[in-house]
Design an enzyme around this catalytic site. Structure first.
Site, PDB file in Angstrom:
ATOM      1  N   HIS A  57       0.826  -1.207   0.000  1.00 45.95           N
ATOM      2  CA  HIS A  57       0.000   0.000   0.000  1.00 45.95           C
ATOM      3  C   HIS A  57       0.860   1.257   0.000  1.00 45.95           C
ATOM      4  CE1 HIS A  57      -3.436  -2.501   0.748  1.00 45.95           C
ATOM      5  NE2 HIS A  57      -2.918  -2.959   1.865  1.00 45.95           N
ATOM      6  N   HIS A  79       4.144  10.637   6.941  1.00 46.56           N
ATOM      7  CA  HIS A  79       3.500  10.460   8.245  1.00 46.56           C
ATOM      8  C   HIS A  79       4.421   9.737   9.207  1.00 46.56           C
ATOM      9  CE1 HIS A  79      -0.754  10.642   6.257  1.00 46.56           C
ATOM     10  NE2 HIS A  79      -0.256  11.837   6.496  1.00 46.56           N
ATOM     11  N   HIS A  88       5.965   6.698   6.828  1.00 44.73           N
ATOM     12  CA  HIS A  88       5.635   6.192   5.495  1.00 44.73           C
ATOM     13  C   HIS A  88       5.134   7.355   4.650  1.00 44.73           C
ATOM     14  CE1 HIS A  88       1.839   6.003   7.779  1.00 44.73           C
ATOM     15  NE2 HIS A  88       1.397   6.544   6.673  1.00 44.73           N
ATOM     16  N   THR A 102      -5.771   6.590   8.279  1.00 41.22           N
ATOM     17  CA  THR A 102      -6.296   6.862   6.932  1.00 41.22           C
ATOM     18  C   THR A 102      -6.352   5.605   6.073  1.00 41.22           C
ATOM     19  OG1 THR A 102      -4.155   7.464   5.976  1.00 41.22           O
ATOM     20  CG2 THR A 102      -5.403   9.232   7.049  1.00 41.22           C
ATOM     21  N   THR A 103      -6.113   4.458   6.705  1.00 43.25           N
ATOM     22  CA  THR A 103      -6.297   3.178   6.004  1.00 43.25           C
ATOM     23  C   THR A 103      -7.178   2.294   6.882  1.00 43.25           C
ATOM     24  OG1 THR A 103      -4.297   2.293   7.035  1.00 43.25           O
ATOM     25  CG2 THR A 103      -4.051   3.281   4.845  1.00 43.25           C
ATOM     26  N   HIS A 154       2.634   9.022   1.245  1.00 44.85           N
ATOM     27  CA  HIS A 154       1.483   8.985   0.336  1.00 44.85           C
ATOM     28  C   HIS A 154       1.860   9.826  -0.873  1.00 44.85           C
ATOM     29  CE1 HIS A 154      -1.146   7.139   3.366  1.00 44.85           C
ATOM     30  NE2 HIS A 154      -0.375   7.810   4.211  1.00 44.85           N
TER      31      HIS A 154
END
Ligand SMILES: *[C@@H]1O[C@H](CO)[C@@H](O)[C@H](O)[C@H]1NC(C)=O
Ligand SMILES: *[C@@H]1O[C@H](CO)[C@@H](O)[C@H](O)[C@H]1NC(C)=O
Ligand SMILES: *[C@@H]1O[C@H](CO)[C@@H](O)[C@H](O)[C@H]1NC(C)=O
Ligand SMILES: *[C@@H]1O[C@H](CO)[C@@H](O)[C@H](O)[C@H]1NC(C)=O
Ligand SMILES: *[C@@H]1O[C@H](CO)[C@@H](O)[C@H](O)[C@H]1NC(C)=O
Ligand SMILES: *[C@@H]1O[C@H](CO)[C@@H](O)[C@H](O)[C@H]1NC(C)=O
Ligand SMILES: *[C@@H]1O[C@H](CO)[C@@H](O)[C@H](O)[C@H]1NC(C)=O
Ligand SMILES: *[C@@H]1O[C@H](CO)[C@@H](O)[C@H](O)[C@H]1NC(C)=O
Ligand SMILES: *[C@@H]1O[C@H](CO)[C@@H](O)[C@H](O)[C@H]1NC(C)=O
Ligand SMILES: *[C@@H]1O[C@H](CO)[C@@H](O)[C@H](O)[C@H]1NC(C)=O
Ligand SMILES: [Zn+2]
Length: 583
Positions: A87, A141, A115, A225-226, A117
């Site tokens: 992801h 994040h 990680h 957010t996941t 995005h």
């Protein structure tokens, strides 16, 4: 933000199927973001979700958002490995080495991983949070758990997890041999889901953050957010982006083989986003009484952070026949109202003339208030320069008075920020002002008044002259002048009865109209010469600075019992005896 399948399974145990990680995606599977809410055990359809669009003009500064304390952010050996989990790309930190506290967070948080995005190779941006709808190229994040909590415990607390979010901006001229170039060089080692390699370069978290000003940040309460989107996150989103070369940004979609790995923004559902004091926010739009601006009184409720559309608004029309007598409305205790040096300065706010008092000097209690209040300022509302002008805010049986004076105090045990959010955080004393000539109550003592004005009225007028003498110096909006003349609040109030008043729960009468005011509106009016009243509109340069009456809704207006105020005869006797003493 994102927890690996591993952590989720570890944390949620039997609650969530461990295969969950492979069941959701951003594109190209059954559970895309709009369907995450249908995943069993997920919170993705709840009301406190992340990310959000941050609108700086709706953000409120929170003085409690102080500086962060970062532990081992400068350690060159804290970043252990980099992993592709299908992801995102995630960098794991060494256990229990990196910590964050302060910044208004409740306690110390231990950082686990960071990680990213991002968007795609066609330069579509991919940050999760947006600012005024603007999406940055990427977002980083840093995920931390409240120290001492297990993952399971943390996701069950409203702030068990703290995430630090950094926007990443793509620039033309970034460093192609610095820390970001080192970190991104590993992306080609993690091209497939499940790939993980150790980081051998000496890179610290501070190296990656660069010169972002960490005192400027937004804060709100949200979620992962996941999936499972647990609502357990105290979010920090730094205002300034990390600037890195666009060619390095490009490596994320290109080398990691994942594109557009961000969740769409979620509704705030009434949540407030706060900002640290150092964060620059746009000035709130101007409001006004007349039609020279967009926000006239009938539109004040549309202003950001406005309470002006509430059901506990002020001013109101006081209908005397409906006012209920309340025996608890006893006498006030006025502390230092007689201090002749209590006024610090007088200023023209552009909406009113305001006299600001020295800090922690003047106080108010009694009068059924139930708390001690610290008096901050007094100011005036007025009409025009015309002879029969009416400009009070409150009206009594629909009668509007020429002017109104408001003495504003806040509960002594609260900060101003807390007071404006507390139903009785503020106490305002309202006094009507009218000129001598129009006073009709003088009949019982007319001989006295007309032939020889009482010394108390005459001296009161001398004080009002002292006050209005300052007005010529504050003709410019926002200007101020210090008050050097000997002048107390008692001097201005003169002999007006302070025992006879109305009481109701209301609001500030200017935006943001906070419903935090216990109102006291006195029945007797202060007498001031019309020529002195005229000086307010003349020098301030604007007219009719009063808000129209607001609906009472379900409120009750209380009144002191009629017998507690001295009748007119007693009053004139009192005045006479005062004169006798002073003459
Ligand atoms: C917070 O940090 C800034 C800059 O690092 C500094 O200027 C400021 O004094 C600090 N504030 C407090 C309350 O320590
Ligand atoms: C910071 O990292 C060092 C190792 O690099 C470690 O010895 C130390 O305990 C860490 N500090 C804290 C507060 O965890
Ligand atoms: C801070 O956390 C403690 C428990 O860890 C809790 O008792 C307290 O109420 C929290 N304070 C705030 C302001 O959330
Ligand atoms: C982001 O990068 C662009 C291109 O270099 C630049 O024009 C812009 O000012 C940057 N934005 C911020 C907030 O630094
Ligand atoms: C790029 O980063 C390297 C390593 O941190 C540093 O030595 C070099 O001075 C930087 N170059 C520029 C142009 O900032
Ligand atoms: C990453 O891959 C390169 C080849 O593309 C290889 O030379 C290097 O050793 C790898 N690094 C690690 C840490 O595995
Ligand atoms: C990393 O730092 C260690 C000492 O902390 C040093 O021995 C080593 O040479 C450094 N490695 C690189 C690639 O700079
Ligand atoms: C008001 O502002 C003008 C310039 O904007 C200045 O010349 C004038 O002195 C100011 N007047 C006062 C009383 O401050
Ligand atoms: C009063 O005005 C001066 C400039 O004339 C300004 O520097 C000062 O900050 C003002 N003081 C207050 C308390 O507004
Ligand atoms: C104001 O509101 C409080 C709380 O609802 C209530 O206890 C109090 O009686 C009200 N006072 C008046 C004057 O209505
Ligand atoms: Zn007012």
């Amino acid at each position: 933000m994102h927890f690996s399948t591993f952590v989720l399974c570890l944390g949620l145990g039997a609650l969530v199927k461990c295969a969950a990680g492979s069941e959701w995606c951003y594109t190209g599977c059954e559970y895309t973001p709009s369907k995450w809410k249908d995943i069993s055990g997920s919170f993705c359809g709840e009301k406190r979700q992340s990310p959000v669009n941050i609108v700086p003009s709706h953000v409120v500064t929170d003085p409690n958002l102080g500086n962060f304390t970062f532990v081992n952010f400068s350690s060159q050996h804290a970043i252990k490995s980099i992993e592709n989990n299908g992801h995102t790309v995630k960098c794991k930190l060494k256990d229990n080495e990196v910590e964050v506290s302060g910044g208004g967070l409740n306690g110390t948080y231990s950082a686990l991983q960071f990680h990213f995005h991002w968007g795609d190779t066609k330069h579509h941006p991919g940050s999760e949070h947006t600012i005024d709808g603007h999406r940055y190229p990427m977002e980083m994040h840093i995920v931390s758990l409240r120290k001492g909590l297990t993952v399971q415990e943390a996701i069950e607390k409203s702030d068990g997890i703290a995430v630090l979010g950094f926007f990443i901006n793509a620039t033309e001229d970034g460093n192609m041999s610095g820390p970001w170039s080192m970190l991104t060089s590993y992306l080609k080692n993690v091209t497939d889901e499940g790939d993980e390699v150790n980081i051998n370069h000496n890179i610290s978290i501070y190296d990656l953050i660069g010169n972002v000003d960490m005192t400027k940040f937004y804060r709100y309460m949200g979620s992962l957010t996941t999936p499972s989107c647990n609502e357990a996150v105290a979010w920090t989103v730094f205002q300034e982006p990390i600037n890195i070369h666009k060619d390095l940004v490009q490596l994320f979609p290109q080398d990691a083989g994942l594109t557009n790995v961000f969740r769409p923004t979620q509704p705030l559902n009434g949540r407030q986003v706060f900002a640290s004091p150092a964060t620059p926010l746009p000035p709130s739009p101007p409001w006004c009484y007349d039609d020279h601006c967009d926000y006239t009184p009938s539109k004040w409720h549309l202003l950001p952070q406005s309470y002006c559309g509430g059901e506990r608004q002020s001013p109101i029309n006081i209908e005397t026949k409906n006012a209920k007598t309340d025996i608890h409305l006893d006498e006030f205790t006025f502390t230092k109202f007689d201090d002749k040096h209590a006024i610090k300065y007088i200023t023209n706010t552009g909406h009113a003339v305001k006299c600001v008092l020295k800090d922690n000097l003047v106080e108010l209690s009694g009068g059924g208030l139930g708390h001690v209040y610290s008096t901050l300022q007094f100011h005036f509302h007025w009409g025009t320069t015309s002879h029969d002008s009416k400009g009070s805010e409150h009206t009594v049986d629909s009668k509007r008075y020429p002017m109104e004076m408001h003495i504003v105090s806040k509960r002594k045990d609260l900060t101003l920020e807390a007071a404006i959010k507390t139903p009785n955080g503020l106490a305002v004393l309202g006094f009507f002002i009218e000129s001598k000539v129009t006073t009709k109550s003088s009949s019982s003592s007319s001989g006295h008044e007309t032939t020889n004005p009482s010394s108390s009225s005459a001296s009161s007028m001398e004080y009002w002259k002292k006050l209005t003498d300052h007005l010529h110096a504050i003709q410019n909006i926002s200007s101020n002048v210090s008050v050097t003349a000997e002048l107390s609040i008692d001097d201005l109030l003169g002999s007006v009865s302070r025992k006879s008043y109305f009481r109701y729960n209301g609001s500030l009468t200017t935006p943001s109209c906070n419903e935090a005011v216990v109102w006291t509106v006195f029945k007797e009016s202060i007498e001031v010469d019309e020529s002195l009243m005229k000086m307010f509109p003349t020098y301030a340069g604007y007219n009719d600075v009063f808000r129209p009456s607001q609906r009472l809704h379900s409120r009750t207006i209380f009144t002191t019992s009629a017998s507690t105020s001295p009748g007119p005869i007693l009053m004139s006797l009192l005045l006479a005896s005062l004169c006798a003493i002073f003459l």
